[in-house]
Design an enzyme around this catalytic site. Structure first.
Site, PDB file in Angstrom:
ATOM      1  CG  ASP A   9      -1.479   1.378   1.456  1.00 54.38           C
ATOM      2  OD1 ASP A   9      -2.331   1.699   0.658  1.00 54.38           O
ATOM      3  OD2 ASP A   9      -1.422   1.881   2.639  1.00 54.38           O
ATOM      4  CG  ASP A  11      -1.891   7.488   0.364  1.00 51.83           C
ATOM      5  OD1 ASP A  11      -0.975   8.284   0.184  1.00 51.83           O
ATOM      6  OD2 ASP A  11      -2.890   7.286  -0.583  1.00 51.83           O
ATOM      7  CG  HIS A  80      -9.989  14.574  -5.733  1.00 48.16           C
ATOM      8  ND1 HIS A  80      -9.295  13.744  -6.580  1.00 48.16           N
ATOM      9  CD2 HIS A  80      -9.666  13.922  -4.704  1.00 48.16           C
ATOM     10  CE1 HIS A  80      -8.513  12.653  -6.119  1.00 48.16           C
ATOM     11  NE2 HIS A  80      -8.566  13.100  -4.905  1.00 48.16           N
ATOM     12  CB  THR A 120      -2.063   2.908  -3.731  1.00 47.78           C
ATOM     13  OG1 THR A 120      -2.463   4.012  -2.887  1.00 47.78           O
ATOM     14  CG2 THR A 120      -2.128   3.526  -4.984  1.00 47.78           C
ATOM     15  CB  THR A 121      -7.316   3.974  -2.435  1.00 47.75           C
ATOM     16  OG1 THR A 121      -7.774   2.942  -1.834  1.00 47.75           O
ATOM     17  CG2 THR A 121      -8.438   4.797  -2.389  1.00 47.75           C
ATOM     18  CB  THR A 122      -3.729   7.748  -3.727  1.00 51.27           C
ATOM     19  OG1 THR A 122      -3.765   9.172  -4.078  1.00 51.27           O
ATOM     20  CG2 THR A 122      -2.502   7.328  -4.260  1.00 51.27           C
TER      21      THR A 122
HETATM   22  C1  XBP Z   1      -5.487   6.127   0.823  1.00 52.76           C
HETATM   23  C2  XBP Z   1      -6.632   7.176   0.528  1.00 52.76           C
HETATM   24  C3  XBP Z   1      -6.522   8.099  -0.221  1.00 52.76           C
HETATM   25  C4  XBP Z   1      -5.886   9.204   0.159  1.00 52.76           C
HETATM   26  C5  XBP Z   1      -6.011  10.588  -0.644  1.00 52.76           C
HETATM   27  O1  XBP Z   1      -6.140   4.637   1.254  1.00 52.76           O
HETATM   28  O2  XBP Z   1      -7.760   6.612   1.009  1.00 52.76           O
HETATM   29  O3  XBP Z   1      -7.838   8.387  -0.694  1.00 52.76           O
HETATM   30  O4  XBP Z   1      -6.276   9.663   1.603  1.00 52.76           O
HETATM   31  O5  XBP Z   1      -5.795  10.056  -1.900  1.00 52.76           O
HETATM   32  P1  XBP Z   1      -5.143   3.623   1.070  1.00 52.76           P
HETATM   33  P2  XBP Z   1      -6.747  10.675  -3.299  1.00 52.76           P
HETATM   34  O6  XBP Z   1      -3.681   3.813   1.860  1.00 52.76           O
HETATM   35  O7  XBP Z   1      -5.665   2.428   1.825  1.00 52.76           O
HETATM   36  O8  XBP Z   1      -5.100   3.179  -0.358  1.00 52.76           O
HETATM   37  O9  XBP Z   1      -7.316  12.296  -2.787  1.00 52.76           O
HETATM   38  O10 XBP Z   1      -5.835  10.794  -4.486  1.00 52.76           O
HETATM   39  O11 XBP Z   1      -7.819   9.533  -3.140  1.00 52.76           O
HETATM   40 MG    MG Z   2      -3.015   3.152   3.552  1.00 49.81          MG
END
Ligand code: XBP
Ligand code: MG
Length: 240
Positions: A9, A11, A80, A120-122
């Site tokens: 992951d 973030d 965003h 990752t989600t981002t």
């Molecule tokens: C990460 C997130 C993301 C970041 C912000 O979750 O939830 O949304 O907070 O990024 P994870 P964006 O670590 O579980 O993948 O604004 O680009 O979505």
């Molecule tokens: Mg995370």
């Protein structure tokens, strides 16, 4: 089954990025003329919803219900996108380092020929901005598969991004180990069948991580041999 790949992951796991995300969200709100402000305590709660656009939508529904219907998805997406630009400015300035032990573990894995991936989600752009600044200019190339928000519209805890990465790696989940920091991330990885190690992060408050192989404070001093041993035990729990 032998450990063949590590899936990270981003973030909260590779780096403590959420404070930079929070600052960028607030900057975007201000630049769009809004009086919204996400302080640390509120942001901690909002992190229950993964994905920036989804988080803004959730905030509107919870805190500004009268305004929520007037916010078209396109307007949220525009704000965003602006937030993403502000975030790039922050991470490109080198303000967000890798977490302890991350660089050493990745270097050891590369020397050992272990395959590396990201789930990752981002967005992909956010991952490259971070890695190029915090790791190395060519760090994206270290990862054979990068699954990002663009690749998996269903955000964690949905396992879609992990299935995407496993498909790119052409490996079964039992040959991989996921490294996550959040409960949503753990749920996503477990739902994809991945053995998962947690490294607790600053913005995630959680007492238990059901299904995690291990819950670590960080990756400082965590060797590949130690991860491989955790992975081996997960394969054959009865054998100890
Ligand atoms: C990460 C997130 C993301 C970041 C912000 O979750 O939830 O949304 O907070 O990024 P994870 P964006 O670590 O579980 O993948 O604004 O680009 O979505
Ligand atoms: Mg995370």
């Amino acid at each position: 089954m032998e450990l063949r790949a590590l899936i990270f992951d981003v973030d909260g796991t590779l780096a403590e990025t959420e404070e930079a995300h929070r600052v960028a969200f607030n900057g975007a709100f201000a630049d769009f003329g809004l009086d919204w402000h996400w302080d640390g305590a509120l942001y901690r709660k909002l992190l229950a919803v993964t994905g920036g656009r989804e988080r803004i939508r959730h905030f509107l529904a919870e805190s500004r219900p009268a305004e929520a219907a007037a916010w078209a998805d396109a307007r949220i997406a525009e704000m965003h996108k602006h937030k993403t630009g502000l975030y790039h400015g922050l991470v490109s300035g080198g303000q967000v380092p890798l977490r302890p032990g991350v660089a050493a573990l990745i270097a050891e894995a590369r020397r050992a020929g272990l395959r590396l991936a990201i789930a990752t989600t981002t967005s992909r752009g956010n991952v490259s901005a971070l890695l190029e600044s915090a790791a190395a200019p060519d760090a994206m190339d270290w990862f054979e598969a990068v699954g990002a928000g663009e690749d998996a519209p269903a955000k964690k805890p949905d396992p879609e991004v992990y299935f995407h990465v496993l498909g790119r790696l052409r490996l079964p989940p039992a040959a991989c180990l996921a490294v996550e920091d959040s409960l949503n991330g753990l749920r996503a990885a477990c739902a994809a069948g991945l053995p998962t190690v947690i490294t607790r992060s600053a913005y995630v408050e959680c007492d238990s991580y059901p299904g995690a192989l291990a819950v670590l404070d960080d990756l400082q001093g965590v060797t590949l041999a130690r991860l491989a041993e955790m992975h081996r035990r997960a394969q054959a729990p009865a054998a100890g």
